[in-house]
Enzyme design. Structure first.
Site, PDB file in Angstrom:
ATOM      1  N   GLU A   1      38.858  50.036 -11.227  1.00 14.12           N
ATOM      2  CA  GLU A   1      38.888  48.946 -10.236  1.00 14.12           C
ATOM      3  C   GLU A   1      39.265  49.440  -8.845  1.00 14.12           C
ATOM      4  O   GLU A   1      40.240  50.164  -8.669  1.00 14.12           O
ATOM      5  CB  GLU A   1      39.902  47.873 -10.633  1.00 14.12           C
ATOM      6  CG  GLU A   1      40.067  46.851  -9.508  1.00 14.12           C
ATOM      7  CD  GLU A   1      41.098  45.758  -9.769  1.00 14.12           C
ATOM      8  OE1 GLU A   1      41.711  45.753 -10.847  1.00 14.12           O
ATOM      9  OE2 GLU A   1      41.260  44.920  -8.872  1.00 14.12           O
TER      10      GLU A   1
ATOM     11  N   ASP B   1      59.950  53.331  -0.102  1.00 18.05           N
ATOM     12  CA  ASP B   1      59.756  52.794   1.233  1.00 18.05           C
ATOM     13  C   ASP B   1      61.071  52.852   2.001  1.00 18.05           C
ATOM     14  O   ASP B   1      62.113  52.457   1.482  1.00 18.05           O
ATOM     15  CB  ASP B   1      59.315  51.328   1.068  1.00 18.05           C
ATOM     16  CG  ASP B   1      58.689  50.818   2.330  1.00 18.05           C
ATOM     17  OD1 ASP B   1      57.612  50.222   2.229  1.00 18.05           O
ATOM     18  OD2 ASP B   1      59.277  51.004   3.406  1.00 18.05           O
TER      19      ASP B   1
ATOM     20  N   ASP C   1      56.372  54.342  -5.593  1.00 16.80           N
ATOM     21  CA  ASP C   1      56.319  53.876  -4.219  1.00 16.80           C
ATOM     22  C   ASP C   1      57.747  53.871  -3.683  1.00 16.80           C
ATOM     23  O   ASP C   1      58.628  53.257  -4.264  1.00 16.80           O
ATOM     24  CB  ASP C   1      55.740  52.445  -4.215  1.00 16.80           C
ATOM     25  CG  ASP C   1      55.648  51.871  -2.814  1.00 16.80           C
ATOM     26  OD1 ASP C   1      55.882  52.613  -1.844  1.00 16.80           O
ATOM     27  OD2 ASP C   1      55.339  50.675  -2.700  1.00 16.80           O
TER      28      ASP C   1
END
Ligand code: SF4
Ligand SMILES: [Zn+2]
Lengths: 486, 476
Positions: free
Chosen positions: B84, B153, B151
């Site tokens: 996808e 941040d 991830d």
């Protein structure tokens, strides 16, 4: 490991009886965990439950009952994601606790017999890793075992397996990991085997579910199906979805009063946060929004509430653009269109709010000072505040919440708190009862006694009525709303 | 099926709209109009040129096909097609469940639709475009494989960084990311045995990791969750302070060994955490001893009053003060054992609370979580999400990351240079990036990530082929 369903004749009544007995065991284990019981104690409780409910005349008969009841419940609990998750969790716990009860030699024998293919370490590898293994064992408090490791190489002290097989141990850093291998000690074999058990059961539940939906349910329409359907509705708590039937409708205007009286601290805090900040982060909107949905706030009222509260920072159009979708989503009108169920305490407690976020469980997230202040503001008696804060400090968040409930309602809460909506329902019920009692007393001309102690509500045992019951015990009528301000 | 058709039609329509919007769009409506310097406003408009001429689609394809291309007899030919992609079209329209036959088809779609952002999702059991056809069936539509992703941040470090907050990033706070890379890279390799890890600058103020080993791609959600938990030490805020959950474990020790020098040499001096009382108070709060807190505070106040000549030396010296104070208590016989233990623990927790990587665990836990693709362009900063090697993390400069406009300038310079010299060869399609400053980042990508990955993939398919050959088969 319950690989094959038992063969033999069994009556429908027997199936139902056995299944209910097992349900008592599973529910008992869950309750014990909610009450914060730890390994040894939990084990005693579980074994006792097993011997009261699952024992039969002979070893053979017990085994038979064990198997029949397991497979019956598998059928009953395969049907929705939530049911499957609950059943899986309880069965795995039961399995682990029972397995731990076996002698180490029997455990190893079991492993061999099941051909689980766990590798032992050769002595060179053991020597190389010894200091690290000792370190891990000391870290998790197995000092005696660590000491024996320092002295020599007890045979079969460790097995090594791909780390994927022991997610629990990995998550809690209870194993040494090296290059993708997890080194599992003899004492944690239960986890290892438990992991296999879990994987196998999870798989079969999915398979059973598919079979059930594709043809079994129809084939068994007048034999098993009714039992199966009623069994699962008798399990522990409700999941508080909005379809839960005869709930009274709550309007946005009633929320402030209800929040003050009957919301648990987490929801009260979020509710106030929205009203003061006119803003709330996504996680919070979900947690609060689903809770409100489940207390009976319909979609239109929810829209009204969020729109009004967000208006100062996010007027009309912007709201429609940014948040309306979200609100409808909670009600299953957008996205995957499933009717989302509100979060349980476990789920809320496990979330980790960042700074400035309002979701999560305050008993876990806040400092003692913050907690006392907040509970004080709820006008709890000092003793209740103290009790709640102490429990929270000790890591017993749900118990702390129960203490706060008792303080706020002047009545016992011996079911414990495991869902914010349960807190709410219990609260409404208690307040209604108090209200009625007061009225009665007034009619009889007696002055209302302050802090009337209500009789303890019966512990939420298995709920026997066949249809989805009112949230607290068999005898209670659906809770009525009453809005007297105390 | 009818439903799928409808949806596709609707999507085509949306795609058409977006294309138009892009062409007609005046500068002022570009998404970053308010937040960023004027030079970067037309990012969105540069995107078509970027996708057309520079975006290394061929390398992306080679990565995500995992050797399942026509060159291998045992290859799973539909592999790439089942992946996808999600495009964010202008105006925040998410177009999920896109899939492509190969790199060229991906490239064509990028040029046609010009997404502001590309996300990569899981690889499914069937082509995600045809998911509706499978919805009711036995196996339905399910994710099959997915890189294990992380991830991190900088916004999650706002309570411990002093140089800025929110979207801010600079060379003073980048070290937080650099050490995160080192800690995670070590754990993923040494503990979990993974080899193919791609590190990417997320375009603004964070980093992503893509763990691409087959074993990582095949993890269940539960297993992903367990890895995330194993690697998480920061558990949010509790009792008004960063909550740190340490355990007595070799991997924690290893992390501590990496963190400590870094904390002393980089973070303390650069973030100036011990230079003023507001900041040092929160550092000292990790030590459960009023007396130490008090003595150190008043000593430092006095120093501050006299003035600090060399801030760096001062930061170092003050941490030494902290360590000495703890050591003194620990070495005093009369002191209660519990306090000694608590102090040592506090000292360690303080370091972990400040510099241990703060993962966004939700991203890692689920197979079907989307994550922004490497090499796309951050719509607000115009910076390219460039890959980098873990060892280079400490010297990586987030300010020096090439922006899309810079790359396009370089590219057109090269093109006009060639046009002026009639003898020069034309640029190969798909190799535009070679003539820009993306080239050095791509060398890292290809040499330290893609080549070993492909070698492993071929090896695996090879052994699959040998196995297949060894099976007696009657089919021939
Ligand atoms: S224990 Fe449950 S109901 Fe109570 S505050 Fe925490 S999450 Fe809310
Ligand atoms: Zn900075």
């Amino acid at each position: 490991m319950y690989e094959e369903p038992p063969e033999g004749e069994v009556t429908i009544e027997e199936i139902e009886r056995f299944a209910l007995d097992r349900l008592r065991v599973l529910k008992g284990i869950e309750d014990a965990k909610v009450r914060g019981k730890k390994s040894a104690e939990l084990q005693t409780i579980a074994l006792e439950l097993v011997s009261t409910h699952l024992k039969a005349g002979s070893r053979e008969a017990s085994r038979w009952k064990d198997a029949v009841s397991h497979f019956a419940l598998r059928l009953a609990f395969c049907r929705t994601e939530d049911l499957r998750r609950w059943f899986l969790a309880q069965e795995c716990e039961l399995f682990r606790l029972r397995f731990r009860d076996e002698l180490p030699s029997d455990q190893v024998a079991f492993i061999r017999q099941q051909k689980l293919g766990f590798q032992s370490l050769d002595s060179a590898e053991f020597e190389e890793l010894r200091p690290l293994l000792v370190k891990v064992e000391q870290g998790i408090g197995n000092r005696d075992f660590a000491a024996t490791l320092l002295q020599g190489n007890p045979s079969d002290a460790f097995f090594k397996v791909p780390f994927e097989q022991v997610p629990d141990l990995v998550a809690q850093r209870k194993v040494l990991l090296r290059k993708g291998w997890a080194y599992v000690s003899r004492y944690e074999i239960a986890h290892l085997v438990g992991g296999r058990f879990r994987a196998a059961l999870s798989h079969s539940l999915n398979v059973t579910h598919r079979r059930w939906t594709s043809h079994l349910a129809a084939d068994e329409a007048d034999r098993l199906t009714p039992i199966v359907e009623s069994l699962s509705s008798r399990y522990l708590g409700e999941d508080y979805d909005s379809s839960a039937g005869n709930r009274e409708v709550v309007t946005a205007a009633q929320l402030p009063a209800l929040a003050r009286q009957s919301f648990p601290l987490c929801m009260q805090h979020m509710f106030n946060h929205v009203r003061e900040q006119h803003h709330m982060q996504h996680q919070g909107r979900l947690q609060l929004g689903l809770f409100l949905k489940a207390i009976g706030l319909p979609l239109e009222e929810a829209m009204r509430f969020w729109r009004t509260e967000f208006a100062p920072r996010c007027p009309g159009d912007a709201f429609e653009k940014k948040y309306a979708y979200n609100v409808r989503y909670n009600y299953g009108k957008e996205g995957r269109k499933s009717d989302y169920t509100p979060y349980s305490c476990l789920k809320i407690i496990s979330s980790q709010p960042g700074k400035d976020q309002a979701h999560g469980c305050p008993y876990k997230v806040w400092s003692a000072a913050q907690l006392s202040a907040a509970l004080g503001a709820m006008r709890l008696p000092a003793s209740a505040v103290h009790e709640a804060v102490t429990k929270a400090k000790g890591g017993h968040y749900q118990l702390a919440c129960a203490s706060a409930f008792e303080g706020a309602h002047q009545c016992d809460c011996d079911t414990g708190i495991n869902h914010p909506n349960q807190y709410y329902d219990e609260s409404r019920k208690a307040l209604t009862a108090q209200h009625e009692q007061q009225q009665q007393q007034q009619q009889e001309g007696t002055a209302p006694g302050s802090g009337t102690k209500l009789p303890a509500t019966p512990a939420t045992q298995l709920r026997m009525p066949a249809k989805r019951p009112a949230p607290t015990g068999p005898a209670s009528a659906p809770p009525k709303m009453s809005f007297q301000t105390s | 099926m009818a439903e799928a058709e409808d949806e596709r039609a609707a999507k085509r329509q949306k795609e058409g709209e977006a294309e138009q919007a892009d062409v007609d769009m005046p500068d002022a409506e570009a998404p970053a109009a308010t937040a960023d310097p004027p030079k970067q406003i037309p990012v969105q408009q540069l995107m078509r040129a970027y996708y057309g001429n520079i975006f290394p689609y061929q390398e992306m394809y080679e990565w995500l096909v995992y050797s399942n291309d026509s060159r291998h007899a045992q290859a799973d030919s539909g592999f790439f097609q089942r992946r996808e992609f999600c495009f964010t079209l202008d105006g925040d329209i998410f177009v999920r469940y896109q899939s492509f036959k190969d790199g060229a088809e991906l490239h064509a779609a990028l040029v046609r639709q010009v997404p502001a952002k590309i996300d990569i999702g899981p690889m499914y059991n069937v082509d995600p475009r045809r998911r509706n056809a499978y919805a009711g069936l036995e196996n339905g539509f399910q994710p099959r494989q997915r890189e294990l992703v992380f991830d991190i941040d900088l916004t999650d470090y706002d309570d411990v960084r002093t140089c800025g907050s929110g979207g801010h990033i600079c060379s003073e706070c980048w070290p937080f990311m650099a050490v995160a890379v080192q800690i995670l890279d070590a754990a993923l390799r040494d503990d979990f045995g993974f080899n193919h890890i791609l590190w990417v600058f997320s375009g603004r103020r964070g980093i992503h990791a893509w763990v691409c080993d087959k074993r990582a791609r095949e993890l269940t959600d539960e297993q992903r969750g367990s890895i995330a938990a194993f690697l998480s030490v920061y558990k949010g805020q509790e009792n008004g302070q960063a909550k740190i959950l340490l355990s007595h474990h070799p991997s924690i020790d290893r992390a501590h060994g990496l963190l400590l020098p870094f904390w002393k040499e980089e973070i303390l001096p650069r973030q100036k955490l011990l230079l003023d009382s507001a900041h040092w108070r929160s550092v000292l709060s990790f030590l459960p001893d009023q007396e130490i807190q008090h003595t150190l505070s008043s000593r430092w106040e006095a120093e501050n009053a006299r003035g600090i000549a060399d801030e760096e030396a001062c930061s170092r010296g003050r941490w030494q003060d902290v360590e000495d104070a703890v050591a003194r208590v620990v070495n005093t016989k009369a002191v209660d054992k519990g306090l000694k233990f608590a102090l040592q623990k506090g000292l360690k927790e303080c370091v972990f609370a400040h510099v241990y990587p703060r993962l966004d665990v939700e991203v890692s836990k689920k197979r079907n979580h989307l994550l922004k693709a490497p090499l796309c362009v951050h719509p607000k900063t115009g910076k390219v999400c460039v890959p980098f090697a873990a060892v280079d993390a400490p010297t990586f400069d987030p300010d020096a990351v090439p922006t899309v406009s810079q790359l396009l300038d370089e590219f057109s310079a090269e093109r006009s240079a060639r046009q002026e010299h009639p003898g020069a060869a034309a640029m190969e399609k798909g190799e535009g990036w070679k003539h820009t400053s993306l080239a050095s980042c791509m060398t890292v990508f290809v040499q330290s990530f893609l080549q070993p990955l492909c070698a492993a993939g071929r090896e695996e398919l090879g052994s699959k082929a040998r196995e297949a050959a060894a099976q007696p088969s009657l089919a021939w």
